[in-house]
Design a protein around this motif. Structure first.
Motif, PDB file in Angstrom:
ATOM      1  N   HIS A 181      78.067  46.831  53.938  1.00 37.01           N
ATOM      2  CA  HIS A 181      76.618  46.629  53.837  1.00 37.01           C
ATOM      3  C   HIS A 181      76.180  45.253  54.349  1.00 37.01           C
ATOM      4  CE1 HIS A 181      76.600  50.352  51.564  1.00 37.01           C
ATOM      5  NE2 HIS A 181      77.459  49.829  50.705  1.00 37.01           N
ATOM      6  N   ARG A 182      76.941  44.714  55.276  1.00 35.02           N
ATOM      7  CA  ARG A 182      76.569  43.444  55.881  1.00 35.02           C
ATOM      8  C   ARG A 182      75.836  43.663  57.208  1.00 35.02           C
ATOM      9  NH1 ARG A 182      82.078  39.965  55.301  1.00 35.02           N
ATOM     10  NH2 ARG A 182      80.689  38.205  55.765  1.00 35.02           N
ATOM     11  N   LEU A 183      75.984  44.840  57.752  1.00 36.65           N
ATOM     12  CA  LEU A 183      75.263  45.274  58.953  1.00 36.65           C
ATOM     13  C   LEU A 183      74.795  46.704  58.754  1.00 36.65           C
ATOM     14  CD1 LEU A 183      77.619  44.032  61.840  1.00 36.65           C
ATOM     15  CD2 LEU A 183      75.382  43.082  61.260  1.00 36.65           C
ATOM     16  N   LYS A 184      73.804  47.098  59.543  1.00 38.92           N
ATOM     17  CA  LYS A 184      73.365  48.494  59.613  1.00 38.92           C
ATOM     18  C   LYS A 184      73.351  48.910  61.076  1.00 38.92           C
ATOM     19  CE  LYS A 184      70.305  48.301  55.559  1.00 38.92           C
ATOM     20  NZ  LYS A 184      68.885  48.461  55.104  1.00 38.92           N
ATOM     21  N   LEU A 185      73.693  50.171  61.325  1.00 34.65           N
ATOM     22  CA  LEU A 185      73.665  50.657  62.703  1.00 34.65           C
ATOM     23  C   LEU A 185      72.252  50.660  63.267  1.00 34.65           C
ATOM     24  CD1 LEU A 185      76.230  53.605  62.499  1.00 34.65           C
ATOM     25  CD2 LEU A 185      76.558  51.350  63.537  1.00 34.65           C
ATOM     26  N   THR A 186      71.267  50.659  62.392  1.00 31.96           N
ATOM     27  CA  THR A 186      69.868  50.637  62.835  1.00 31.96           C
ATOM     28  C   THR A 186      69.319  49.224  63.011  1.00 31.96           C
ATOM     29  OG1 THR A 186      69.202  50.835  60.522  1.00 31.96           O
ATOM     30  CG2 THR A 186      69.343  52.880  61.811  1.00 31.96           C
ATOM     31  N   ASP A 187      70.123  48.216  62.714  1.00 28.43           N
ATOM     32  CA  ASP A 187      69.659  46.831  62.882  1.00 28.43           C
ATOM     33  C   ASP A 187      69.280  46.566  64.337  1.00 28.43           C
ATOM     34  OD1 ASP A 187      70.075  46.168  60.253  1.00 28.43           O
ATOM     35  OD2 ASP A 187      71.934  45.038  60.596  1.00 28.43           O
ATOM     36  N   PRO A 188      68.117  45.977  64.591  1.00 26.19           N
ATOM     37  CA  PRO A 188      67.787  45.556  65.951  1.00 26.19           C
ATOM     38  C   PRO A 188      68.641  44.353  66.350  1.00 26.19           C
ATOM     39  CG  PRO A 188      65.809  45.733  64.583  1.00 26.19           C
ATOM     40  CD  PRO A 188      66.996  45.770  63.661  1.00 26.19           C
ATOM     41  N   VAL A 189      68.988  44.272  67.619  1.00 22.15           N
ATOM     42  CA  VAL A 189      69.755  43.129  68.120  1.00 22.15           C
ATOM     43  C   VAL A 189      69.014  41.824  67.829  1.00 22.15           C
ATOM     44  CG1 VAL A 189      70.623  42.035  70.225  1.00 22.15           C
ATOM     45  CG2 VAL A 189      70.898  44.495  69.901  1.00 22.15           C
ATOM     46  N   GLU A 190      67.689  41.859  67.899  1.00 20.08           N
ATOM     47  CA  GLU A 190      66.886  40.656  67.700  1.00 20.08           C
ATOM     48  C   GLU A 190      67.123  40.039  66.328  1.00 20.08           C
ATOM     49  OE1 GLU A 190      64.081  37.701  68.863  1.00 20.08           O
ATOM     50  OE2 GLU A 190      65.227  39.202  69.996  1.00 20.08           O
ATOM     51  N   THR A 191      67.470  40.864  65.350  1.00 23.52           N
ATOM     52  CA  THR A 191      67.719  40.358  64.000  1.00 23.52           C
ATOM     53  C   THR A 191      68.876  39.366  63.981  1.00 23.52           C
ATOM     54  OG1 THR A 191      66.894  42.396  63.001  1.00 23.52           O
ATOM     55  CG2 THR A 191      68.331  41.029  61.641  1.00 23.52           C
ATOM     56  N   TRP A 192      69.891  39.640  64.771  1.00 23.01           N
ATOM     57  CA  TRP A 192      71.114  38.848  64.731  1.00 23.01           C
ATOM     58  C   TRP A 192      71.245  37.874  65.901  1.00 23.01           C
ATOM     59  CZ3 TRP A 192      73.264  38.757  60.238  1.00 23.01           C
ATOM     60  CH2 TRP A 192      73.118  39.860  59.384  1.00 23.01           C
ATOM     61  N   LEU A 193      70.630  38.201  67.025  1.00 23.33           N
ATOM     62  CA  LEU A 193      70.703  37.330  68.206  1.00 23.33           C
ATOM     63  C   LEU A 193      69.291  37.035  68.691  1.00 23.33           C
ATOM     64  CD1 LEU A 193      73.588  39.158  70.149  1.00 23.33           C
ATOM     65  CD2 LEU A 193      73.805  37.243  68.530  1.00 23.33           C
ATOM     66  N   PRO A 194      68.493  36.357  67.885  1.00 22.06           N
ATOM     67  CA  PRO A 194      67.084  36.156  68.226  1.00 22.06           C
ATOM     68  C   PRO A 194      66.912  35.424  69.566  1.00 22.06           C
ATOM     69  CG  PRO A 194      67.752  34.707  66.414  1.00 22.06           C
ATOM     70  CD  PRO A 194      68.858  35.683  66.614  1.00 22.06           C
ATOM     71  N   GLY A 195      66.084  36.027  70.416  1.00 21.43           N
ATOM     72  CA  GLY A 195      65.738  35.410  71.688  1.00 21.43           C
ATOM     73  C   GLY A 195      66.784  35.520  72.773  1.00 21.43           C
ATOM     74  N   LEU A 196      67.938  36.075  72.472  1.00 16.08           N
ATOM     75  CA  LEU A 196      69.011  36.126  73.471  1.00 16.08           C
ATOM     76  C   LEU A 196      68.863  37.289  74.445  1.00 16.08           C
ATOM     77  CD1 LEU A 196      71.585  34.585  74.254  1.00 16.08           C
ATOM     78  CD2 LEU A 196      72.889  36.197  72.848  1.00 16.08           C
ATOM     79  N   ILE A 197      68.355  38.424  73.953  1.00 20.77           N
ATOM     80  CA  ILE A 197      68.250  39.627  74.780  1.00 20.77           C
ATOM     81  C   ILE A 197      66.799  40.098  74.789  1.00 20.77           C
ATOM     82  CG2 ILE A 197      68.939  42.054  74.991  1.00 20.77           C
ATOM     83  CD1 ILE A 197      71.614  41.305  73.768  1.00 20.77           C
ATOM     84  N   PRO A 198      66.155  40.134  75.956  1.00 19.11           N
ATOM     85  CA  PRO A 198      64.780  40.630  76.034  1.00 19.11           C
ATOM     86  C   PRO A 198      64.672  42.045  75.461  1.00 19.11           C
ATOM     87  CG  PRO A 198      65.411  39.575  78.084  1.00 19.11           C
ATOM     88  CD  PRO A 198      66.664  39.677  77.261  1.00 19.11           C
ATOM     89  N   ASN A 199      63.570  42.309  74.773  1.00 19.30           N
ATOM     90  CA  ASN A 199      63.343  43.618  74.153  1.00 19.30           C
ATOM     91  C   ASN A 199      64.404  43.929  73.094  1.00 19.30           C
ATOM     92  OD1 ASN A 199      61.702  45.901  73.871  1.00 19.30           O
ATOM     93  ND2 ASN A 199      62.920  47.120  75.305  1.00 19.30           N
ATOM     94  N   GLY A 200      65.010  42.872  72.535  1.00 16.83           N
ATOM     95  CA  GLY A 200      66.065  43.053  71.547  1.00 16.83           C
ATOM     96  C   GLY A 200      65.617  43.746  70.282  1.00 16.83           C
ATOM     97  N   ASP A 201      64.309  43.745  70.017  1.00 14.92           N
ATOM     98  CA  ASP A 201      63.830  44.440  68.822  1.00 14.92           C
ATOM     99  C   ASP A 201      63.842  45.950  68.985  1.00 14.92           C
ATOM    100  OD1 ASP A 201      61.823  44.464  70.696  1.00 14.92           O
ATOM    101  OD2 ASP A 201      60.219  43.858  69.325  1.00 14.92           O
ATOM    102  N   ALA A 202      64.027  46.431  70.238  1.00 17.78           N
ATOM    103  CA  ALA A 202      64.077  47.874  70.492  1.00 17.78           C
ATOM    104  C   ALA A 202      65.498  48.382  70.688  1.00 17.78           C
ATOM    105  CB  ALA A 202      63.239  48.211  71.729  1.00 17.78           C
ATOM    106  N   ILE A 203      66.486  47.475  70.707  1.00 18.00           N
ATOM    107  CA  ILE A 203      67.888  47.842  70.910  1.00 18.00           C
ATOM    108  C   ILE A 203      68.622  47.714  69.586  1.00 18.00           C
ATOM    109  CG2 ILE A 203      70.034  47.269  72.115  1.00 18.00           C
ATOM    110  CD1 ILE A 203      68.322  46.089  74.365  1.00 18.00           C
ATOM    111  N   THR A 204      69.257  48.774  69.133  1.00 19.99           N
ATOM    112  CA  THR A 204      69.971  48.763  67.861  1.00 19.99           C
ATOM    113  C   THR A 204      71.470  48.576  68.073  1.00 19.99           C
ATOM    114  OG1 THR A 204      70.365  51.152  67.835  1.00 19.99           O
ATOM    115  CG2 THR A 204      68.267  50.361  66.911  1.00 19.99           C
ATOM    116  N   LEU A 205      72.159  48.287  66.975  1.00 24.57           N
ATOM    117  CA  LEU A 205      73.614  48.170  67.050  1.00 24.57           C
ATOM    118  C   LEU A 205      74.249  49.472  67.520  1.00 24.57           C
ATOM    119  CD1 LEU A 205      73.011  45.534  65.514  1.00 24.57           C
ATOM    120  CD2 LEU A 205      75.036  46.004  64.107  1.00 24.57           C
TER     121      LEU A 205
END
Length: 427
Positions: A124-148
């Motif tokens: 329970h330290r990660l979720k498959l539905t977590d957006p990339v932006e949650t963990w790598l803020p600003g690193l990947i454009p549109n990261g809030d739409a890309i999940t683990l």
């Protein structure tokens, strides 16, 4: 690890050979009769001895066709494993190939990284539905739409950084610059995405560089240490680790890898490959020794080193549920379709592969000089590894067909089924 610019990834090349029409000469010297070793342990049945003889012949044919060397290990779950080694005589100057040699595993690394990520999901330290932006803020454009999950099953749409010209120079050893994971991602996102997140499948090494960074971010530990703590040490895998600039393989234990030299590789390159693409390394009989090539472009996408026996133990532990709870193992085996016309399907760092003798699970790995194919049945009871000490050498139709016949035969032997008589791969 490779995709697109390099020869098509042999994703479980049991049902697919190189689909690009490639022509070229067999590298000089590789067609000589090979030095070899075959181990037939006590306890094998007459049928297993016969299969060993058939596989030994296929291994010899692969080397005679031009493969610098091959290691085959087949465990059908019924007794001692079959181990076969063949190498071209000209390769013995650097290293005598052995069944327990360490080998660069390439993209098979993705199965290990996915296992670590899914362990963190189970905790329970990660979720498959977590957006990339949650963990790598600003690193990947549109990261809030890309999940683990999209990273894990290659549906993110992110450009494959290996196809960036600057990264490719490092990957082939023409540039010794040491790339950081963040720089690899920056190279990828400097190109337009291939499609909107989640809309289709396209294999991209960028996904797993991001996953490696996320695993480090959530735990505070390096990816190499996580792999040792969570997988290698619990399974007593003493020759399995992440190779990096600070942890390099032991020269005495590492199989040497080779690629065709500049004169021989040109006809084997797919259309659109940047002019001047070639591998750096000491010259050897129409090849270059790529063993010590730049490691920095691989990391979480392809940086693991292991042996055939230890990788079989990892596959057994994974598929039998020793590394993941049932819920996460089920997620790992939940697949998406790959390219149209390809019968194989990709899960979370794990591929379901259609072979002449039935479906198997596993992954294919390729880094300069090293091509590994590792598969298991659905229970993990049976395992097989086929290691070949080249990538681009397999783009020659004669070499590729012989290697494919060996792979088909080894997988069928693993499944306790007759080895196909035909040497021609199916598409």
């Amino acid at each position: 690890m490779t995709e697109n610019i390099l020869p098509p990834r042999r994703r479980a090349a049991l049902a697919l050979l190189l689909t690009t029409a490639l022509t070229g000469a067999v590298a000089a010297g590789a067609s000589a009769a090979s030095a070899s070793a075959t181990q037939i342990a006590a306890g094998h049945t007459e049928a297993e001895v016969t299969r060993t003889a058939q596989l030994t012949k296929l291994a010899r044919q692969a080397v005679d066709a031009g493969a610098p060397g091959v290691i085959v290990r087949v465990n059908d779950g019924n007794g001692p494993a079959i181990e076969i080694v063949r190498q071209a005589p000209w390769t013995r100057t650097e290293h005598t190939l052995a069944s327990d040699d360490q080998f660069r595993m390439g993209s098979s690394t993705k199965t290990v990284v996915a296992t670590v990520v899914l362990q963190l999901v189970a905790e329970h330290r990660l979720k498959l539905t977590d957006p990339v932006e949650t963990w790598l803020p600003g690193l990947i454009p549109n990261g809030d739409a890309i999940t683990l999950r999209m990273l894990l099953n290659h549906t993110s749409g992110l450009f494959n950084y290996i196809n960036d010209p600057d990264v490719l120079k490092a990957f082939t050893g023409q540039d010794t610059r040491q790339w950081t994971p963040e720089e690899l991602i920056a190279a990828a996102v400097g190109h337009d995405p291939m499609f909107a997140p989640g809309k289709q499948y396209s294999y991209s090494n960028t996904n797993y560089i991001a996953l490696g960074l996320i695993a480090e971010k959530v735990t505070g530990h390096s990816l190499g240490d996580l792999i040792q703590e969570r997988i290698a040490r619990p399974l007593n895998l003493k020759n399995t680790y992440m190779a990096t600039g600070t942890r390099r393989p032991d020269n005495r234990k590492l199989a040497h890898g080779y690629e065709p030299d500049a004169a021989h590789i040109a006809p084997l390159l797919p259309p659109g490959t940047p002019a001047g693409t070639k591998f750096a390394g000491p010259g050897r009989a129409g090849h270059v020794d790529t063993t010590w090539i730049n490691l920095s472009t691989e990391w979480a996408a392809g940086g693991m080193v292991s042996t055939a026996e230890e990788w079989g133990r990892f596959d057994t532990a994974l598929m039998s549920g020793k590394l993941l709870p049932p819920a996460q193992l089920k997620q790992m085996r939940t697949t998406v379709a790959e390219e149209p016309g390809n019968p194989n399907r990709y899960g979370l760092g794990l591929e379901k592969v259609v072979t002449p003798c039935g479906a198997v699970w596993g992954h294919v790995g390729q880094v300069p000089g090293y091509s590994s194919q590792n598969f298991t049945d659905g229970t993990g009871r049976r395992t097989v590894s086929i290691f070949t000490t080249t990538i681009f050498g397999l783009a020659d139709p004669k070499v590729g067909a012989a290697d494919q016949a060996l792979v088909n035969g080894a997988v069928c032997a693993m499944l306790d089924k007759p080895i196909p008589k035909t040497a021609h791969p199916t598409n």
